[in-house]
Structures are given as C-alpha cells and as structure tokens.
Design a protein around this motif. Structure first.
Motif, short mmCIF file in Angstrom:
data_model
loop_
_atom_site.label_atom_id
_atom_site.label_comp_id
_atom_site.label_asym_id
_atom_site.label_seq_id
_atom_site.Cartn_x
_atom_site.Cartn_y
_atom_site.Cartn_z
N UNK A 1 0.83 -1.22 0.00
CA UNK A 1 0.00 0.00 0.00
C UNK A 1 0.86 1.27 0.00
N UNK A 2 1.91 1.28 0.80
CA UNK A 2 2.78 2.47 0.87
C UNK A 2 3.46 2.71 -0.48
N UNK A 3 3.93 1.65 -1.12
CA UNK A 3 4.57 1.77 -2.43
C UNK A 3 3.57 2.29 -3.46
N UNK A 4 2.34 1.78 -3.42
CA UNK A 4 1.31 2.24 -4.36
C UNK A 4 0.99 3.71 -4.15
N UNK A 5 0.96 4.14 -2.91
CA UNK A 5 0.71 5.55 -2.59
C UNK A 5 1.82 6.43 -3.16
N UNK A 6 3.07 5.97 -3.04
CA UNK A 6 4.20 6.74 -3.59
C UNK A 6 4.11 6.83 -5.11
N UNK B 1 2.21 9.77 -10.34
CA UNK B 1 1.19 9.88 -11.40
C UNK B 1 0.44 11.19 -11.25
N UNK B 2 0.01 11.51 -10.03
CA UNK B 2 -0.72 12.77 -9.79
C UNK B 2 0.10 13.98 -10.22
N UNK B 3 1.41 13.91 -10.02
CA UNK B 3 2.30 15.03 -10.36
C UNK B 3 2.73 15.01 -11.83
N UNK B 4 2.22 14.03 -12.61
CA UNK B 4 2.56 13.94 -14.02
C UNK B 4 3.98 13.48 -14.27
N UNK B 5 4.55 12.75 -13.33
CA UNK B 5 5.93 12.27 -13.44
C UNK B 5 5.96 10.86 -14.03
N UNK B 6 7.09 10.51 -14.58
CA UNK B 6 7.32 9.17 -15.10
C UNK B 6 7.94 8.31 -14.01
N UNK B 7 7.77 7.00 -14.12
CA UNK B 7 8.43 6.07 -13.21
C UNK B 7 8.67 4.77 -13.95
N UNK B 8 9.60 3.99 -13.44
CA UNK B 8 9.85 2.67 -14.01
C UNK B 8 9.80 1.64 -12.89
#
Length: 91
Positions: free
Chosen positions: A22-27, A32-39
């Motif tokens: 849950x904590x990882x999903x929140x991060x 996503x909310x900030x429009x950032x990319x992640x891998x």
C-alpha cells in the motif's frame, strides 16, 4: 480454501500471502498525480506484474486505467506498422 504462498505468476491478495505494498502504491500514485514518469525494473519473480496489477486497481478510483502488453510484438510487426504509417504520411 485459505491463502497459499505463490511462487509463479501474479499474486492475488485474496488467494496468496503477500507483502503489504500500500505504501509503495501511494508513492507511485503521487508520481502519477504530479505527471511524473516512473519505471519498475527488477529481476524476474520480484513482483513487477503483481505491482502493476495492484496499481491498476489502486488508480481506478481516480483515473481511467489502460493496460497494454507488448510481449507478443516482434520486430517485423513494428517494422510493418511503421512502414504502413509512413506510407500514408505526406512529408
């Protein structure tokens, strides 16, 4: 039947013992909310697909979620697709 340990395939919280992510999903949602990319880049059997499926469920409250799988595409399919796309373009 109770939950079991799953060592192959996607983990389903109702059927398998899992670490609480849950904590990882929140991060990730904050990115996503900030429009950032992640891998998500880890070795096999580390939980990448399980994380993506959990993230899909987690984000559905606030977003339309689309899931795509490119594993069945090979070079020839991409090459043909590009050729067809460029053939229609006027430069």
């Amino acid at each position: 039947m109770g939950r079991v340990f799953n060592t192959t395939g996607v983990c389903v919280p109702e059927a398998h013992y899992m670490v609480n992510i849950e904590e990882r999903l929140t991060e990730i949602k904050k990115l996503v909310d900030d429009g950032k990319y992640f891998t998500i880049n880890r070795a096999r059997q580390y939980g990448k697909t399980t994380t993506l499926m959990a993230l899909s469920r987690f984000l559905q409250k606030d977003y339309y979620v689309a899931s795509m799988d490119f594993q069945t595409f090979d070079d020839a399919k991409f090459e043909n697709g590009l050729r067809n796309t460029f053939a229609k373009c006027k430069f």
